[in-house]
Design a protein around this motif. Structure first.
Motif, PDB file in Angstrom:
ATOM      1  N   ILE A  30      45.233  54.825  70.943  1.00 30.68           N
ATOM      2  CA  ILE A  30      46.479  55.444  71.415  1.00 30.68           C
ATOM      3  C   ILE A  30      47.491  54.362  71.793  1.00 30.68           C
ATOM      4  CG2 ILE A  30      47.494  56.870  73.238  1.00 30.68           C
ATOM      5  CD1 ILE A  30      44.806  58.413  73.314  1.00 30.68           C
ATOM      6  N   GLN A  31      47.032  53.332  72.490  1.00 29.51           N
ATOM      7  CA  GLN A  31      47.924  52.244  72.895  1.00 29.51           C
ATOM      8  C   GLN A  31      48.437  51.470  71.691  1.00 29.51           C
ATOM      9  OE1 GLN A  31      49.177  51.499  75.874  1.00 29.51           O
ATOM     10  NE2 GLN A  31      48.119  53.251  76.787  1.00 29.51           N
ATOM     11  N   PRO A  56      47.329  68.700  65.750  1.00 33.46           N
ATOM     12  CA  PRO A  56      46.842  68.401  67.107  1.00 33.46           C
ATOM     13  C   PRO A  56      46.640  66.907  67.360  1.00 33.46           C
ATOM     14  CG  PRO A  56      45.653  70.263  66.189  1.00 33.46           C
ATOM     15  CD  PRO A  56      46.446  69.672  65.064  1.00 33.46           C
ATOM     16  N   VAL A  57      46.238  66.169  66.327  1.00 32.17           N
ATOM     17  CA  VAL A  57      46.086  64.722  66.484  1.00 32.17           C
ATOM     18  C   VAL A  57      47.452  64.085  66.709  1.00 32.17           C
ATOM     19  CG1 VAL A  57      45.249  62.598  65.426  1.00 32.17           C
ATOM     20  CG2 VAL A  57      44.028  64.751  65.031  1.00 32.17           C
ATOM     21  N   ALA A  58      48.452  64.559  65.959  1.00 25.78           N
ATOM     22  CA  ALA A  58      49.816  64.060  66.148  1.00 25.78           C
ATOM     23  C   ALA A  58      50.301  64.323  67.567  1.00 25.78           C
ATOM     24  CB  ALA A  58      50.754  64.709  65.141  1.00 25.78           C
ATOM     25  N   GLU A  59      49.975  65.489  68.099  1.00 26.86           N
ATOM     26  CA  GLU A  59      50.370  65.806  69.476  1.00 26.86           C
ATOM     27  C   GLU A  59      49.669  64.884  70.466  1.00 26.86           C
ATOM     28  OE1 GLU A  59      51.545  70.529  69.405  1.00 26.86           O
ATOM     29  OE2 GLU A  59      49.417  70.006  69.628  1.00 26.86           O
ATOM     30  N   SER A  60      48.397  64.616  70.242  1.00 26.86           N
ATOM     31  CA  SER A  60      47.648  63.729  71.145  1.00 26.86           C
ATOM     32  C   SER A  60      48.201  62.311  71.141  1.00 26.86           C
ATOM     33  CB  SER A  60      46.175  63.695  70.746  1.00 26.86           C
ATOM     34  OG  SER A  60      45.574  64.967  70.901  1.00 26.86           O
ATOM     35  N   LEU A  61      48.817  61.930  70.019  1.00 23.74           N
ATOM     36  CA  LEU A  61      49.399  60.597  69.892  1.00 23.74           C
ATOM     37  C   LEU A  61      50.895  60.576  70.236  1.00 23.74           C
ATOM     38  CD1 LEU A  61      47.627  59.609  66.567  1.00 23.74           C
ATOM     39  CD2 LEU A  61      47.286  58.495  68.785  1.00 23.74           C
ATOM     40  N   SER A  62      51.415  61.704  70.718  1.00 23.94           N
ATOM     41  CA  SER A  62      52.845  61.840  71.077  1.00 23.94           C
ATOM     42  C   SER A  62      53.754  61.523  69.898  1.00 23.94           C
ATOM     43  CB  SER A  62      53.181  60.921  72.272  1.00 23.94           C
ATOM     44  OG  SER A  62      52.381  61.233  73.383  1.00 23.94           O
ATOM     45  N   ALA A 265      42.767  49.174  66.993  1.00 22.07           N
ATOM     46  CA  ALA A 265      43.488  48.300  67.917  1.00 22.07           C
ATOM     47  C   ALA A 265      43.388  46.835  67.493  1.00 22.07           C
ATOM     48  CB  ALA A 265      42.958  48.481  69.336  1.00 22.07           C
ATOM     49  N   LEU A 266      42.207  46.421  67.063  1.00 22.26           N
ATOM     50  CA  LEU A 266      42.015  45.031  66.648  1.00 22.26           C
ATOM     51  C   LEU A 266      42.828  44.714  65.401  1.00 22.26           C
ATOM     52  CD1 LEU A 266      38.164  44.782  67.235  1.00 22.26           C
ATOM     53  CD2 LEU A 266      39.954  43.608  68.548  1.00 22.26           C
ATOM     54  N   ALA A 267      42.866  45.627  64.430  1.00 24.11           N
ATOM     55  CA  ALA A 267      43.629  45.390  63.203  1.00 24.11           C
ATOM     56  C   ALA A 267      45.120  45.376  63.464  1.00 24.11           C
ATOM     57  CB  ALA A 267      43.273  46.441  62.159  1.00 24.11           C
ATOM     58  N   VAL A 268      45.600  46.300  64.296  1.00 23.38           N
ATOM     59  CA  VAL A 268      47.021  46.326  64.633  1.00 23.38           C
ATOM     60  C   VAL A 268      47.428  45.021  65.319  1.00 23.38           C
ATOM     61  CG1 VAL A 268      48.740  47.418  66.157  1.00 23.38           C
ATOM     62  CG2 VAL A 268      47.247  48.832  64.700  1.00 23.38           C
ATOM     63  N   LYS A 269      46.601  44.557  66.218  1.00 23.34           N
ATOM     64  CA  LYS A 269      46.891  43.289  66.903  1.00 23.34           C
ATOM     65  C   LYS A 269      46.958  42.136  65.915  1.00 23.34           C
ATOM     66  CE  LYS A 269      45.299  40.338  70.696  1.00 23.34           C
ATOM     67  NZ  LYS A 269      44.291  40.180  71.792  1.00 23.34           N
ATOM     68  N   GLN A 270      46.059  42.133  64.935  1.00 23.34           N
ATOM     69  CA  GLN A 270      46.025  41.055  63.956  1.00 23.34           C
ATOM     70  C   GLN A 270      47.232  41.111  63.001  1.00 23.34           C
ATOM     71  OE1 GLN A 270      42.306  40.625  61.882  1.00 23.34           O
ATOM     72  NE2 GLN A 270      43.174  39.297  60.287  1.00 23.34           N
TER      73      GLN A 270
END
Length: 274
Positions: A30-31, A56-62, A265-270
């Motif tokens: 999410i972050q 619903p997944v889109a809603e959970s991710l705002s 999260a790890l891939a986005v950071k990279q």
């Protein structure tokens, strides 16, 4: 690897990629997507699911109400999360859906299709049918036959069955019979996604990028299943999850940790140097 400063669109498969093996979103995921939004990267949720099952997944991710998109039916439909409207739709004609259903039944498999608000099937007791209905949040309606009830274009026919049946002739038999008119792609050991010929996640993303005035050089794609392979190969950077299919990982530019081990999260950071 490509210049990641050009990556303005990120497409994510859901099951086994954004979602854990328990169908949950990790807080780190999410972050990571929140950060992508903040730096102006458009997000696409790309799934074989009915759009109702992605929302619903889109809603959970705002993501609802933002400049983000749903790519449903394995590339057969695109929905704007800002307006809630379909901006692209590529269905198959009913005669082709009938043919897929006939072949599936001869192979001992069960065909499923969809309306805007229902899942249509021949056997509502089938556990794989029930699982698909639960993933998409759709009520199940049993129909006597595709020829009698499916008299309208459909985005996809899902063929479900025991993994052994699919592996031992089911998938190859369906490809042999329908390969000239349909794209057949496994999304799980018990699911075969059947779309109109030429429709897959890559073709849907190509349409979306064209609408946005962008190209494949602006796209990063993340997935774990063989139905994700077209978009990973099409994207400037294709990222496979460690829990993904071996052939998908071999074709990817980057393999990240599994969906249960903060792989997104790890891939986005990279990729975005965050």
């Amino acid at each position: 690897m490509n210049n990641t400063n050009k990556l303005q669109v990120s497409a994510f498969d859901l099951d086994g990629t954004l979602l854990t093996s328990q169908k949950e979103l990790l807080s780190s995921t999410i972050q990571a997507l929140r950060h992508l939004k903040q730096i102006g990267v458009r997000i696409v949720l790309a799934s074989g699911r009915h759009p109702n099952g992605i929302w619903p997944v889109a809603e959970s991710l705002s993501l609802t109400g933002t400049d983000s998109y749903l790519l449903g039916f394995n590339g057969g439909a695109i929905v704007s999360l800002k307006t809630g409207k379909r901006i692209y739709d590529q269905p198959m004609d009913p005669e082709t859906a009938w043919a897929v259903a006939d072949v599936a039944l001869t192979l001992g498999l069960s065909p499923v299709t969809y309306t805007e608000s229902e899942l249509l099937c021949l056997d509502e007791r089938d556990p794989y049918v029930q699982f698909e209905a639960s993933l998409n949040g759709l009520p199940v309606r049993r129909i006597p036959s595709f020829r009698e009830e499916v008299c309208f274009p459909v985005n996809k026919v899902l063929v479900v069955g025991n993994p052994k049946q699919i592996a031992n002739g089911g998938e190859s038999g369906l490809r042999k019979a329908m390969g000239a008119s349909c794209t057949v792609s496994p999304s799980a050991p018990y699911f075969l996604e059947v779309m109109p010929r030429g429709i897959d996640k890559a073709s849907g993303l190509k349409q979306l990028l064209s609408l946005l005035g962008l190209t494949r050089e602006n796209l990063a794609a993340f997935g774990d299943g063989m139905n994700d392979r077209p978009m990973l190969e099409y994207a400037a950077v294709g990222v496979a999850m460690e829990n993904g299919a071996p052939a998908l990982k071999a074709a990817a530019d980057l393999v990240t940790k599994s969906c249960d081990e903060h792989g997104i999260a790890l891939a986005v950071k990279q990729l975005w140097n965050t």
